[in-house]
Write a protein that holds these residues in place. Sequence first.
Motif, PDB file in Angstrom:
ATOM      1  N   ASN A   1      25.802  76.763  50.183  1.00 46.14           N
ATOM      2  CA  ASN A   1      25.221  77.063  48.868  1.00 46.14           C
ATOM      3  C   ASN A   1      23.817  76.501  48.675  1.00 46.14           C
ATOM      4  OD1 ASN A   1      27.373  78.485  47.178  1.00 46.14           O
ATOM      5  ND2 ASN A   1      28.491  76.845  48.179  1.00 46.14           N
TER       6      ASN A   1
ATOM      7  N   ARG B   1      28.527  67.347  41.722  1.00 45.36           N
ATOM      8  CA  ARG B   1      29.274  68.408  41.043  1.00 45.36           C
ATOM      9  C   ARG B   1      30.170  69.138  42.050  1.00 45.36           C
ATOM     10  NH1 ARG B   1      25.909  73.258  38.647  1.00 45.36           N
ATOM     11  NH2 ARG B   1      25.209  71.711  37.137  1.00 45.36           N
TER      12      ARG B   1
ATOM     13  N   TYR C   1      26.137  73.135  52.347  1.00 50.96           N
ATOM     14  CA  TYR C   1      25.284  73.858  53.287  1.00 50.96           C
ATOM     15  C   TYR C   1      25.259  75.361  52.956  1.00 50.96           C
ATOM     16  CZ  TYR C   1      23.135  75.469  57.577  1.00 50.96           C
ATOM     17  OH  TYR C   1      22.283  76.066  58.459  1.00 50.96           O
TER      18      TYR C   1
ATOM     19  N   ASN D   1      20.989  77.666  48.981  1.00 49.10           N
ATOM     20  CA  ASN D   1      20.071  78.558  48.265  1.00 49.10           C
ATOM     21  C   ASN D   1      20.366  78.628  46.778  1.00 49.10           C
ATOM     22  OD1 ASN D   1      17.999  79.646  49.883  1.00 49.10           O
ATOM     23  ND2 ASN D   1      19.564  80.715  51.091  1.00 49.10           N
ATOM     24  N   ASN D   2      21.506  78.072  46.390  1.00 48.88           N
ATOM     25  CA  ASN D   2      21.861  78.080  44.968  1.00 48.88           C
ATOM     26  C   ASN D   2      21.329  76.835  44.258  1.00 48.88           C
ATOM     27  OD1 ASN D   2      23.047  79.173  42.695  1.00 48.88           O
ATOM     28  ND2 ASN D   2      24.988  78.110  43.014  1.00 48.88           N
ATOM     29  N   PHE D   3      20.834  75.882  45.037  1.00 52.23           N
ATOM     30  CA  PHE D   3      20.276  74.674  44.419  1.00 52.23           C
ATOM     31  C   PHE D   3      18.880  74.991  43.911  1.00 52.23           C
ATOM     32  CE2 PHE D   3      17.401  71.049  44.959  1.00 52.23           C
ATOM     33  CZ  PHE D   3      17.916  70.246  43.953  1.00 52.23           C
ATOM     34  N   ASP D   4      18.616  74.583  42.667  1.00 56.82           N
ATOM     35  CA  ASP D   4      17.241  74.750  42.210  1.00 56.82           C
ATOM     36  C   ASP D   4      16.736  73.466  41.582  1.00 56.82           C
ATOM     37  OD1 ASP D   4      16.851  75.315  39.017  1.00 56.82           O
ATOM     38  OD2 ASP D   4      18.877  75.686  39.729  1.00 56.82           O
ATOM     39  N   GLN D   5      15.427  73.404  41.438  1.00 60.99           N
ATOM     40  CA  GLN D   5      14.778  72.144  41.068  1.00 60.99           C
ATOM     41  C   GLN D   5      15.071  71.706  39.627  1.00 60.99           C
ATOM     42  OE1 GLN D   5      13.124  70.680  43.605  1.00 60.99           O
ATOM     43  NE2 GLN D   5      13.354  72.413  44.967  1.00 60.99           N
ATOM     44  N   GLY D   6      15.778  72.533  38.885  1.00 54.60           N
ATOM     45  CA  GLY D   6      16.122  72.153  37.511  1.00 54.60           C
ATOM     46  C   GLY D   6      17.124  71.005  37.471  1.00 54.60           C
ATOM     47  N   LEU D   7      17.747  70.745  38.597  1.00 55.14           N
ATOM     48  CA  LEU D   7      18.749  69.674  38.687  1.00 55.14           C
ATOM     49  C   LEU D   7      18.297  68.633  39.696  1.00 55.14           C
ATOM     50  CD1 LEU D   7      22.235  71.355  39.241  1.00 55.14           C
ATOM     51  CD2 LEU D   7      21.399  70.307  37.174  1.00 55.14           C
TER      52      LEU D   7
ATOM     53  N   ASP E   1      25.202  67.216  34.064  1.00 56.31           N
ATOM     54  CA  ASP E   1      25.014  68.198  35.145  1.00 56.31           C
ATOM     55  C   ASP E   1      26.169  68.184  36.147  1.00 56.31           C
ATOM     56  OD1 ASP E   1      22.641  69.146  34.113  1.00 56.31           O
ATOM     57  OD2 ASP E   1      21.413  67.702  35.206  1.00 56.31           O
TER      58      ASP E   1
END
Lengths: 213, 242
Positions: free
Chosen positions: A70, A86, A68, A72-78, A166
Amino acid sequence: MSMRIIVEENCRDKKDEDLVFLILKNQDYFLCLVKKYENKLFNYIRRISNFKKEEIEDILQDIFIKVYKNLNNFDQGLKFSSWIYRIAHNQVISNFRKIKSRPQLVWDEDENILRNISSEFSIEENIDQVLFQKNINNILNKLDNKYREILILKFLEEKNYKEISDILKKPMGTVATLINRAKKQFLVKFKETKNNLYLKDSSLGLQTYEKFK
Amino acid sequence: MKSLSKSILEEIKRNNIKPSLKWKFVLRNYLLWATGIIMIIIGGLSSSVIFYMLINNDWNVYNKFGTGFINFVFITMPYFWLIFLFLFLFMADYYIRNTKYGYRFSLIKIVLLSIFASIIMGVLFYSFGIGKIIDNEFSKRISIYNKLTYDRERAWMKPEKGLLIGVISSIDDNNNFIVKSLDNHNWNIKGEDILIRKMVDFSVGGRVKIIGEIKEDEVFIAKDVRPWIGRSVKSCIRRFKR
């Protein structure tokens, strides 16, 4: 209808990536992600850690809070699932460090999964399959940690190379090498286990024992 | 397990936990990249000094050192800068691997790429004379630097092997002058048609390297008087001032 029920109904068909977007606007949507992943992560953690149920639940709580925080640290590259696995992997490692000694609690695995794995390892004879399925957790526990976790991700969690790369933050080439080495070590340990069992219990037949000696 | 999902949401609400701001993650990633690139640039600067030192090494008189070519190469390698280079490349690899997708590159790839990048930068910096400037500035400002780097003066302080280094203290003519060596001996330099190279500062106070042989105590028969180059000039000046 409460807000929570509305949210749960709304997120049923949503992709994880869309849910992240929604959660950032309304935290109640986080419930959907927790519900979707709590069982999966519970199984993953127990497989790689052998922790007790209560310990796993505590770890899960920490994981979801981290997720929760983090978001904003998730991006669509993963893939979202790779990202959350992870975080779970890192949290378990951090808990290993806290608890120094690794507990040896053995859990039962689903039969279908076990059958798939034994075919993956080319275990064809019925008697071997039974032995394999009965001892898979024991054998996994005898492997080096790095091999153990990668086999769990590949065969029990059914992740592909890219996802494992990943989750563990390793290049794909390294993942492939590790899986090959892990399989070899697994088969060596399996043969050792089998030899020990045959030596202990001669009723399984000398003929079969000789074959693997 | 049902209670877990609810308890997590309650905990988030109770403690008023909020997702960290996006710019913090973005900034962290940029900082990691920037630091990695800075490390590679510093690696490039180190390689420019390595090029400078290797190119200005006494390759054409290595046989005078009596060590054989391979030993000469080993003795005169700029180890200080090589360690410096690898240290910074190691740090560059660390920072780049810790960027968002840095783990997707294999260690070998990152190492080879960063070595390649620092070599290219090293050639560029060297061609602009930056290698020489760094070496001179380090030599002037950091006292331990001269002890750590290959000491060209020490290698040339072997009169018994025909190598001499020092400062001209008096001049009678081109074939007869006195040089005060680094160990404070006054050597009478004599010879016939001594080859004095173009760049030599042939005046009292001029620093020179001489190839020849000892004739008797403090008499050196010179054949070839060479200029000093780069850092050696600077470090020598300091030594004589001390």
